[in-house]
Design a protein around this motif. Structure first.
Motif, PDB file in Angstrom:
ATOM      1  N   THR A   1       4.291   1.805   2.395  1.00  0.00           N
ATOM      2  CA  THR A   1       5.153   2.851   2.039  1.00  0.00           C
ATOM      3  C   THR A   1       4.165   4.253   2.043  1.00  0.00           C
ATOM      4  N   ILE A   2       4.832   5.055   3.010  1.00  0.00           N
ATOM      5  CA  ILE A   2       4.414   6.271   3.357  1.00  0.00           C
ATOM      6  C   ILE A   2       5.185   7.546   2.717  1.00  0.00           C
ATOM      7  N   LEU A   3       4.670   8.373   1.807  1.00  0.00           N
ATOM      8  CA  LEU A   3       5.586   9.213   1.141  1.00  0.00           C
ATOM      9  C   LEU A   3       5.118  10.770   1.667  1.00  0.00           C
ATOM     10  N   LYS A   4       6.128  11.213   2.588  1.00  0.00           N
ATOM     11  CA  LYS A   4       5.425  12.591   3.036  1.00  0.00           C
ATOM     12  C   LYS A   4       6.073  13.814   2.108  1.00  0.00           C
ATOM     13  N   SER A   5       5.113  14.497   1.739  1.00  0.00           N
ATOM     14  CA  SER A   5       5.762  15.634   0.854  1.00  0.00           C
ATOM     15  C   SER A   5       5.568  17.049   1.640  1.00  0.00           C
ATOM     16  N   THR A   6       6.261  17.902   1.098  1.00  0.00           N
ATOM     17  CA  THR A   6       6.120  19.360   1.277  1.00  0.00           C
ATOM     18  C   THR A   6       5.174  20.053   0.544  1.00  0.00           C
TER      19      THR A   6
ATOM     20  N   HIS B   1       4.698  19.796  13.811  1.00  0.00           N
ATOM     21  CA  HIS B   1       4.094  20.312  14.826  1.00  0.00           C
ATOM     22  C   HIS B   1       2.894  19.669  15.330  1.00  0.00           C
ATOM     23  N   LEU B   2       2.530  18.741  14.460  1.00  0.00           N
ATOM     24  CA  LEU B   2       1.270  17.680  14.781  1.00  0.00           C
ATOM     25  C   LEU B   2       0.123  18.486  15.554  1.00  0.00           C
ATOM     26  N   GLY B   3      -0.337  19.551  14.950  1.00  0.00           N
ATOM     27  CA  GLY B   3      -1.398  20.031  14.965  1.00  0.00           C
ATOM     28  C   GLY B   3      -2.838  18.900  14.852  1.00  0.00           C
ATOM     29  N   GLN B   4      -3.897  19.532  14.841  1.00  0.00           N
ATOM     30  CA  GLN B   4      -5.206  18.646  14.776  1.00  0.00           C
ATOM     31  C   GLN B   4      -5.163  17.867  13.404  1.00  0.00           C
ATOM     32  N   ALA B   5      -4.785  18.596  12.344  1.00  0.00           N
ATOM     33  CA  ALA B   5      -4.551  17.925  10.882  1.00  0.00           C
ATOM     34  C   ALA B   5      -3.565  16.920  10.977  1.00  0.00           C
ATOM     35  N   GLY B   6      -2.360  17.348  11.659  1.00  0.00           N
ATOM     36  CA  GLY B   6      -1.387  16.338  11.472  1.00  0.00           C
ATOM     37  C   GLY B   6      -1.531  15.105  12.513  1.00  0.00           C
TER      38      GLY B   6
ATOM     39  N   ILE C   1       0.791  -1.301   0.102  1.00  0.00           N
ATOM     40  CA  ILE C   1      -0.156  -0.106   0.003  1.00  0.00           C
ATOM     41  C   ILE C   1       0.984   1.416  -0.153  1.00  0.00           C
ATOM     42  N   ILE C   2       0.818   2.179  -0.959  1.00  0.00           N
ATOM     43  CA  ILE C   2       1.395   3.530  -0.968  1.00  0.00           C
ATOM     44  C   ILE C   2       0.464   4.451  -0.642  1.00  0.00           C
ATOM     45  N   SER C   3       0.771   5.304   0.188  1.00  0.00           N
ATOM     46  CA  SER C   3      -0.056   6.663   0.562  1.00  0.00           C
ATOM     47  C   SER C   3       0.923   7.716   0.724  1.00  0.00           C
ATOM     48  N   LEU C   4       0.234   8.980   0.379  1.00  0.00           N
ATOM     49  CA  LEU C   4       0.750  10.114   0.214  1.00  0.00           C
ATOM     50  C   LEU C   4       0.262  11.084   1.322  1.00  0.00           C
ATOM     51  N   SER C   5       1.227  11.670   2.247  1.00  0.00           N
ATOM     52  CA  SER C   5       0.839  12.599   3.501  1.00  0.00           C
ATOM     53  C   SER C   5       1.576  13.576   3.343  1.00  0.00           C
ATOM     54  N   GLU C   6       1.592  14.329   4.323  1.00  0.00           N
ATOM     55  CA  GLU C   6       2.543  15.845   4.426  1.00  0.00           C
ATOM     56  C   GLU C   6       3.310  15.738   5.531  1.00  0.00           C
ATOM     57  N   ILE C   7       4.632  16.182   5.452  1.00  0.00           N
ATOM     58  CA  ILE C   7       5.576  16.667   6.469  1.00  0.00           C
ATOM     59  C   ILE C   7       5.066  17.714   7.490  1.00  0.00           C
ATOM     60  N   ASP C   8       4.864  17.145   8.897  1.00  0.00           N
ATOM     61  CA  ASP C   8       4.119  18.135   9.725  1.00  0.00           C
ATOM     62  C   ASP C   8       4.693  17.627  11.260  1.00  0.00           C
TER      63      ASP C   8
ATOM     64  N   LEU D   1       8.328  23.934   6.864  1.00  0.00           N
ATOM     65  CA  LEU D   1       7.944  22.691   5.916  1.00  0.00           C
ATOM     66  C   LEU D   1       9.298  22.301   5.179  1.00  0.00           C
ATOM     67  N   VAL D   2      10.534  21.827   5.791  1.00  0.00           N
ATOM     68  CA  VAL D   2      11.429  21.274   5.193  1.00  0.00           C
ATOM     69  C   VAL D   2      11.752  19.963   5.379  1.00  0.00           C
ATOM     70  N   SER D   3      12.162  19.074   4.452  1.00  0.00           N
ATOM     71  CA  SER D   3      12.469  17.553   4.639  1.00  0.00           C
ATOM     72  C   SER D   3      13.580  17.468   5.399  1.00  0.00           C
ATOM     73  N   ARG D   4      13.574  16.582   6.469  1.00  0.00           N
ATOM     74  CA  ARG D   4      14.701  16.119   7.257  1.00  0.00           C
ATOM     75  C   ARG D   4      15.444  14.530   6.804  1.00  0.00           C
ATOM     76  N   ASP D   5      14.866  14.470   5.715  1.00  0.00           N
ATOM     77  CA  ASP D   5      15.150  12.933   5.260  1.00  0.00           C
ATOM     78  C   ASP D   5      15.346  12.865   3.849  1.00  0.00           C
ATOM     79  N   ASP D   6      16.577  12.487   3.110  1.00  0.00           N
ATOM     80  CA  ASP D   6      16.615  12.410   1.977  1.00  0.00           C
ATOM     81  C   ASP D   6      17.058  10.789   1.354  1.00  0.00           C
ATOM     82  N   ALA D   7      16.680   9.828   2.195  1.00  0.00           N
ATOM     83  CA  ALA D   7      16.933   8.471   1.926  1.00  0.00           C
ATOM     84  C   ALA D   7      16.227   8.178   0.552  1.00  0.00           C
ATOM     85  N   ILE D   8      15.147   8.675   0.224  1.00  0.00           N
ATOM     86  CA  ILE D   8      14.672   7.971  -0.934  1.00  0.00           C
ATOM     87  C   ILE D   8      15.467   8.552  -2.188  1.00  0.00           C
ATOM     88  N   LYS D   9      16.343   9.538  -1.981  1.00  0.00           N
ATOM     89  CA  LYS D   9      17.035   9.897  -3.318  1.00  0.00           C
ATOM     90  C   LYS D   9      17.868   8.941  -3.885  1.00  0.00           C
ATOM     91  N   SER D  10      18.536   7.872  -2.718  1.00  0.00           N
ATOM     92  CA  SER D  10      19.224   6.720  -3.228  1.00  0.00           C
ATOM     93  C   SER D  10      18.526   5.600  -3.793  1.00  0.00           C
TER      94      SER D  10
END
Length: 297
Positions: A138-143, A115-120, A106-113, A267-276
């Motif tokens: 597999t969860i992809l978190k986008s900006t 501060h984890l407010g109500q939406a997060g 299962i592949i899902s698209l979410s958001e980098i968050d 909203l900045v990525s902290r993980d670039d593992a996907i690039k490799s």
């Protein structure tokens, strides 16, 4: 491969369909209203339609048992406690249906968050539900996603219609790492049955880190072909900002409210593992804006 797609009418889902067809995959779209989908999608005659509302399990037609992988791209609902419960129900019904098939991922698209407010918190709960599936997740978190028809581009277009642009001071300072729609699609396709992405979460983002003010200035230069003037004002309430965006742009109040909350934080990525794992030529914001002009013309 046979691929199940939910959210086929959504912004990303609609753009994922031609990319998967180009790869030769057989696509099964689960939609609430097949007739509406047939009217709206130019690819309706190239996919199999399954009727089903994920909020009403009894309305869901059985899925093909030979599904190889599934995309969960259901649009987020307005963030109140009641709607958060509906998002969870949607994910639970999805998992129950998919676990009756041979689905491996299962592949899902979410958001980098951060501060984890109500939406997060609601998104995090949905992700936890998806992880209970028998399939790998597999969860992809986008900006911020930028492309023709995206909420971010509609926001910039609405704000740069007139000059000066008046924005809250914290919006001007917020750092963003926008990603082009085309690259989001590339990552979604590249993750498909890619075992290096199984049971993992990745951040996906573009190469630029810009303040939102810089993004508006660039949009004015490229899309309006003029220098826009930006005036910042002290912090205003989220409700007032949301109503203001809803008035100035085509964005709904619920989406405007989510954007306003996000623009309070970086909203900045902290993980670039996907690039490799999935190497891509990442488009800059300038590339994404120029592409949007070409598509619109």
């Amino acid at each position: 491969m046979k691929i199940l797609l939910t959210g086929a009418n959504g912004y990303i889902g609609a753009r994922l369909i031609p990319a998967l067809l180009q790869q030769g995959h057989e696509i099964v779209c689960q939609v609430r209203d097949p007739k509406l989908f047939q009217k709206q999608s130019p690819y309706a005659d190239q996919v199999t339609l399954i009727k089903g509302d994920l909020l009403r399990s009894r309305s869901m037609e059985p899925l093909p048992t030979d599904v190889d992988a599934a995309y969960y791209l259901v649009n987020a609902l307005p963030q109140t406690s009641g709607f958060a419960g509906l998002e969870a129900l949607s994910a639970e019904n999805f998992i129950q249906a998919v676990d009756q098939t041979a689905c491996k991922q299962i592949i899902s698209l979410s958001e980098i968050d951060d501060h984890l407010g109500q939406a997060g918190l609601s998104r995090q709960h949905v992700e936890d539900i998806l992880r209970t599936s028998d399939a790998a997740i597999t969860i992809l978190k986008s900006t911020m996603i930028v492309g023709t028809g995206s909420i971010a581009l509609e926001l910039m277009e609405g704000l740069t219609k007139k000059s000066p642009i008046i924005i809250a001071a914290n919006w001007a300072r917020a750092q963003e790492q926008p990603i082009a729609t085309d690259n989001v699609i590339d990552y979604l396709v590249g993750s498909l049955l890619n075992e290096d992405t199984f049971n993992s979460e990745f951040h996906i983002s573009g190469p630029d880190i810009l303040t939102f003010k810089d993004m508006l200035l660039m949009h004015g230069e490229i899309c309006r072909q003029r220098k826009v003037k930006i005036v910042t004002v002290p912090q205003v309430s989220s409700a007032l900002s949301s109503y203001w965006l809803n008035y100035l742009t085509p964005i709904s109040y619920s989406h405007a409210k989510t954007l306003v909350e996000n623009l309070k934080f970086d909203l900045v990525s902290r993980d670039d593992a996907i690039k490799s794992i999935i190497p891509l030529r990442l488009l800059t914001l300038r590339d994404a804006l120029q592409t949007s002009i070409q598509v619109s013309s």
